[in-house]
Each structure stands twice: as C-alpha cells, then as structure tokens.
Design a protein around this motif. Structure first.
Motif, short mmCIF file in Angstrom:
data_model
loop_
_atom_site.label_atom_id
_atom_site.label_comp_id
_atom_site.label_asym_id
_atom_site.label_seq_id
_atom_site.Cartn_x
_atom_site.Cartn_y
_atom_site.Cartn_z
N GLU A 1 3.92 5.90 -5.52
CA GLU A 1 3.82 5.66 -6.92
C GLU A 1 2.64 6.77 -7.48
OE1 GLU A 1 5.88 4.61 -9.67
OE2 GLU A 1 7.11 3.96 -7.86
N ILE A 2 1.54 6.76 -6.76
CA ILE A 2 0.52 7.52 -7.21
C ILE A 2 0.98 9.14 -6.98
CG2 ILE A 2 -1.72 8.29 -6.48
CD1 ILE A 2 -2.35 5.21 -6.32
N ASN A 3 1.54 9.49 -6.01
CA ASN A 3 1.85 10.69 -5.78
C ASN A 3 3.06 11.12 -6.87
OD1 ASN A 3 0.38 10.83 -3.45
ND2 ASN A 3 1.82 10.47 -2.03
N LYS A 4 4.02 10.52 -7.13
CA LYS A 4 4.93 10.75 -8.16
C LYS A 4 4.01 10.95 -9.39
CE LYS A 4 8.72 8.16 -6.23
NZ LYS A 4 9.79 7.07 -6.47
N LEU A 5 3.07 10.14 -9.83
CA LEU A 5 2.54 10.31 -11.19
C LEU A 5 1.80 11.27 -11.15
CD1 LEU A 5 1.31 6.68 -11.70
CD2 LEU A 5 2.76 7.97 -13.13
N TYR B 1 0.79 -1.27 -0.02
CA TYR B 1 -0.10 0.01 0.24
C TYR B 1 0.99 1.20 -0.11
CZ TYR B 1 -3.15 3.78 1.66
OH TYR B 1 -3.77 4.91 1.78
N LYS B 2 1.91 1.03 0.96
CA LYS B 2 2.73 2.45 0.91
C LYS B 2 3.49 2.63 -0.43
CE LYS B 2 5.75 2.64 4.14
NZ LYS B 2 6.66 2.58 5.24
#
Length: 93
Positions: free
Chosen positions: A76-80, A70-71
């Motif tokens: 990865e979502i934040n980087k995207l 999850y972390k």
C-alpha cells in the motif's frame, strides 16, 4: 521490498513454533517412573503435553499474520508513493 527484520521475525517465530510443537508431542511418549514419583510431576507433564503445542501453533499464527500485515502495508505504501509521484508530475507539467 521486505525488511530483513520482518523476515527474521517470521522465520524465528516459525522455527520456535515448530520446536514447541515437537517438544509437546515428545511428551506423549510413555516413560517409566518410580512409584515414589510425586503427583506434581504427572500434572506438569500432562499440562505441558497440551500447552506446548498450542503455544507453538499460536506463535506460528502470530508470526505469519504479522508478516502478511507487513507485506500488505508495504504494498500500500508503494502504491501511494507511485500515485504521489504521478500526481507530482502532472502538477509540474
């Protein structure tokens, strides 16, 4: 950054895993029994001595792997999202 549900699941799995390990290890303490105790009692104790700690360890491993996955997905979502915002700024200029 972390969801409260994922933290709760991680904490819950560790606590329950530790309780299962302790319960299994407590079964190794010798007990006195009467001579008319059925053999099934001994079989159950013997199986639970090993089954409970193994289940506790597996629960801890599953909980920690779910939390680490999850972390990493959240990072990865934040980087995207950051790269999307920067591309959006470049296009609008």
């Amino acid at each position: 950054m972390d969801s409260s549900k994922s933290k709760w699941f991680f904490g819950f799995s560790i606590i329950v895993g530790i309780i299962l390990i302790i319960a299994g290890l407590l079964l190794f303490i010798p007990r006195t029994t009467r001579s008319d105790t059925p053999d099934m009692y001994y079989y159950n104790i013997y199986i639970l001595r090993y089954l409970l700690p193994i289940a506790g360890i597996l629960l801890i491993i599953i909980g920690s792997s779910v939390y680490s996955t999850y972390k990493s997905m959240k990072e990865e979502i934040n980087k995207l999202q950051e790269s999307y915002r920067s591309l959006e700024k470049k296009i609008t200029k």
